[in-house]
Design a protein around this motif. Structure first.
Motif, PDB file in Angstrom:
ATOM      1  N   ALA A 161     -26.313  -7.277  20.229  1.00  0.00           N
ATOM      2  CA  ALA A 161     -25.969  -7.396  18.807  1.00  0.00           C
ATOM      3  C   ALA A 161     -26.040  -6.054  18.089  1.00  0.00           C
ATOM      4  O   ALA A 161     -26.647  -5.930  17.024  1.00  0.00           O
ATOM      5  N   VAL A 162     -25.386  -5.055  18.667  1.00  0.00           N
ATOM      6  CA  VAL A 162     -25.383  -3.712  18.097  1.00  0.00           C
ATOM      7  C   VAL A 162     -23.965  -3.173  17.919  1.00  0.00           C
ATOM      8  O   VAL A 162     -23.629  -2.612  16.877  1.00  0.00           O
ATOM      9  N   LEU A 163     -23.115  -3.349  18.918  1.00  0.00           N
ATOM     10  CA  LEU A 163     -21.874  -2.597  18.970  1.00  0.00           C
ATOM     11  C   LEU A 163     -20.861  -3.002  17.907  1.00  0.00           C
ATOM     12  O   LEU A 163     -19.904  -2.253  17.653  1.00  0.00           O
ATOM     13  N   HIS A 164     -21.035  -4.152  17.260  1.00  0.00           N
ATOM     14  CA  HIS A 164     -20.132  -4.494  16.162  1.00  0.00           C
ATOM     15  C   HIS A 164     -20.311  -3.566  14.965  1.00  0.00           C
ATOM     16  O   HIS A 164     -19.451  -3.524  14.080  1.00  0.00           O
ATOM     17  N   TRP A 165     -21.410  -2.798  14.932  1.00  0.00           N
ATOM     18  CA  TRP A 165     -21.620  -1.809  13.882  1.00  0.00           C
ATOM     19  C   TRP A 165     -20.937  -0.482  14.220  1.00  0.00           C
ATOM     20  O   TRP A 165     -20.956   0.437  13.382  1.00  0.00           O
ATOM     21  N   VAL A 166     -20.383  -0.339  15.419  1.00  0.00           N
ATOM     22  CA  VAL A 166     -19.890   0.955  15.908  1.00  0.00           C
ATOM     23  C   VAL A 166     -18.379   0.897  16.130  1.00  0.00           C
ATOM     24  O   VAL A 166     -17.924   0.373  17.155  1.00  0.00           O
ATOM     25  N   PRO A 167     -17.583   1.410  15.215  1.00  0.00           N
ATOM     26  CA  PRO A 167     -16.130   1.428  15.444  1.00  0.00           C
ATOM     27  C   PRO A 167     -15.792   2.243  16.697  1.00  0.00           C
ATOM     28  O   PRO A 167     -16.400   3.276  16.973  1.00  0.00           O
ATOM     29  N   GLY A 168     -14.814   1.769  17.434  1.00  0.00           N
ATOM     30  CA  GLY A 168     -14.391   2.483  18.630  1.00  0.00           C
ATOM     31  C   GLY A 168     -15.404   2.505  19.741  1.00  0.00           C
ATOM     32  O   GLY A 168     -15.451   3.452  20.538  1.00  0.00           O
ATOM     33  N   HIS A 169     -16.215   1.462  19.848  1.00  0.00           N
ATOM     34  CA  HIS A 169     -17.285   1.509  20.838  1.00  0.00           C
ATOM     35  C   HIS A 169     -16.806   1.343  22.277  1.00  0.00           C
ATOM     36  O   HIS A 169     -17.606   1.444  23.207  1.00  0.00           O
ATOM     37  N   GLU A 170     -15.512   1.123  22.473  1.00  0.00           N
ATOM     38  CA  GLU A 170     -14.992   1.085  23.837  1.00  0.00           C
ATOM     39  C   GLU A 170     -15.259   2.405  24.554  1.00  0.00           C
ATOM     40  O   GLU A 170     -15.644   2.429  25.732  1.00  0.00           O
ATOM     41  N   GLN A 171     -15.073   3.525  23.846  1.00  0.00           N
ATOM     42  CA  GLN A 171     -15.348   4.827  24.445  1.00  0.00           C
ATOM     43  C   GLN A 171     -16.831   5.010  24.728  1.00  0.00           C
ATOM     44  O   GLN A 171     -17.223   5.631  25.723  1.00  0.00           O
ATOM     45  N   LEU A 172     -17.655   4.447  23.863  1.00  0.00           N
ATOM     46  CA  LEU A 172     -19.095   4.527  24.071  1.00  0.00           C
ATOM     47  C   LEU A 172     -19.502   3.774  25.338  1.00  0.00           C
ATOM     48  O   LEU A 172     -20.324   4.255  26.130  1.00  0.00           O
ATOM     49  N   ARG A 177     -11.997  -7.509  12.502  1.00  0.00           N
ATOM     50  CA  ARG A 177     -12.068  -7.578  13.954  1.00  0.00           C
ATOM     51  C   ARG A 177     -12.806  -6.356  14.508  1.00  0.00           C
ATOM     52  O   ARG A 177     -12.196  -5.457  15.078  1.00  0.00           O
ATOM     53  N   PRO A 178     -14.128  -6.318  14.385  1.00  0.00           N
ATOM     54  CA  PRO A 178     -14.863  -5.145  14.860  1.00  0.00           C
ATOM     55  C   PRO A 178     -15.202  -5.184  16.349  1.00  0.00           C
ATOM     56  O   PRO A 178     -15.744  -4.208  16.883  1.00  0.00           O
ATOM     57  N   VAL A 179     -14.942  -6.301  17.040  1.00  0.00           N
ATOM     58  CA  VAL A 179     -15.282  -6.418  18.456  1.00  0.00           C
ATOM     59  C   VAL A 179     -14.061  -6.911  19.235  1.00  0.00           C
ATOM     60  O   VAL A 179     -13.108  -7.430  18.664  1.00  0.00           O
ATOM     61  N   LEU A 180     -14.135  -6.774  20.559  1.00  0.00           N
ATOM     62  CA  LEU A 180     -13.085  -7.251  21.445  1.00  0.00           C
ATOM     63  C   LEU A 180     -13.355  -8.696  21.846  1.00  0.00           C
ATOM     64  O   LEU A 180     -14.458  -9.221  21.630  1.00  0.00           O
TER      65      LEU A 180
END
Length: 267
Positions: free
Chosen positions: A110-121, A172-175
């Motif tokens: 429950a963290v990555l929805h705060w991070v735009p573009g987290h696919e690269q992360l 839509r912040p997540v995949l």
């Protein structure tokens, strides 16, 4: 469980733990798919107040477990779970985190929805895994639900748009699971992805409002003075009561979709 946040909004561990049992279920379901047997280096990125991070040390008693979080308030609460040479907590932004040694298990709950573009992360995190290492993530997938849609409508309304439009929850912040499966596979991991909709039975006055106070509503209220925050909260609470009416027994049902993915590096 808390992520990076550019807005001046403090996390409240007590408010977050008001629904601690419900929030712990996805973490347990995520870990059930992580097949590490005897890892030595375990990292929880966005560890929050540390309760779930401490559970990682119970599951893997020979591991050194590190929790990373950007919230001073959450880390202060997490300090109660620290154990010398076993469980530690450090301040850090998950976007900048890099380990000193290869990681056997890396989880982000429950963290990555705060991070735009987290696919690269995620691609970078996959590169930190030791041979045979595991990466697991869970993100809320309910951003089309009334909790988020109604708040976005308020933030972009004529009354609030000049100050809150930029803080409106993104649509839509997540995949979806297929998206995360593709990301982890492209990073060289054997991957699995799925989704679950939990039906949380909440009680008490305005329980859905209580749920979102520690999450999606938190950065919005931080931009307002007290009187304005109370005004917006009143509007939002009324809209939530209509969208999530109490049942005959007085409880309120909150459907909550979550998206999961795990990946393992061969070795």
């Amino acid at each position: 469980m808390t992520g990076p946040d550019a807005r001046p909004a403090a996390w409240d561990p007590a408010q977050y733990l008001r629904f601690g049992g419900e929030r712990a279920r996805p973490f347990a379901d995520l870990l059930a798919r992580v097949g590490a047997v005897d890892p030595r280096v375990v990292v929880d990125l966005g560890c929050g107040e540390g309760t779930l991070t401490a559970g990682l040390a119970v599951r893997w008693p020979h591991a050194r477990v590190t929790g990373v979080d950007s919230s001073a308030e959450m880390l202060a609460a997490a300090a109660a779970h620290a154990v010398p040479d076993r469980i530690s907590f450090v301040a850090g932004d998950v976007r900048d985190w890099r380990p000193e040694h290869p990681v056997d298990v890396l989880v982000s709950n429950a963290v990555l929805h705060w991070v735009p573009g987290h696919e690269q992360l995620l691609d970078r995190w996959a590169g930190t895994l030791a041979p045979g290492g595991w990466l697991g993530l869970q993100v809320p997938g309910n951003h089309g639900a009334p909790t988020h849609r109604l708040l976005a409508e308020l933030c972009t309304s004529a009354r609030w748009a000049d100050r809150l439009a930029a803080a409106a929850p993104p649509p839509r912040p997540v995949l979806d699971p297929a998206g995360y499966l593709a990301v982890l596979e492209a990073a060289g991991l054997r991957a699995d992805a799925w989704e679950t909709t939990y039906l949380h039975v909440l009680s008490g006055p305005d329980p859905v409002l209580g749920w979102v106070r520690s999450t999606v509503l938190r950065p919005v209220l931080a931009l307002l003075a007290d009187a304005e925050a109370a005004e917006l909260t009143g509007e939002y609470a009324a809209a939530l009561r209509a969208a999530y009416p109490p049942r005959p027994d007085g409880t309120t049902l909150l459907p909550f979709r979550r998206v999961f993915a795990v990946g393992r590096r061969e070795g």
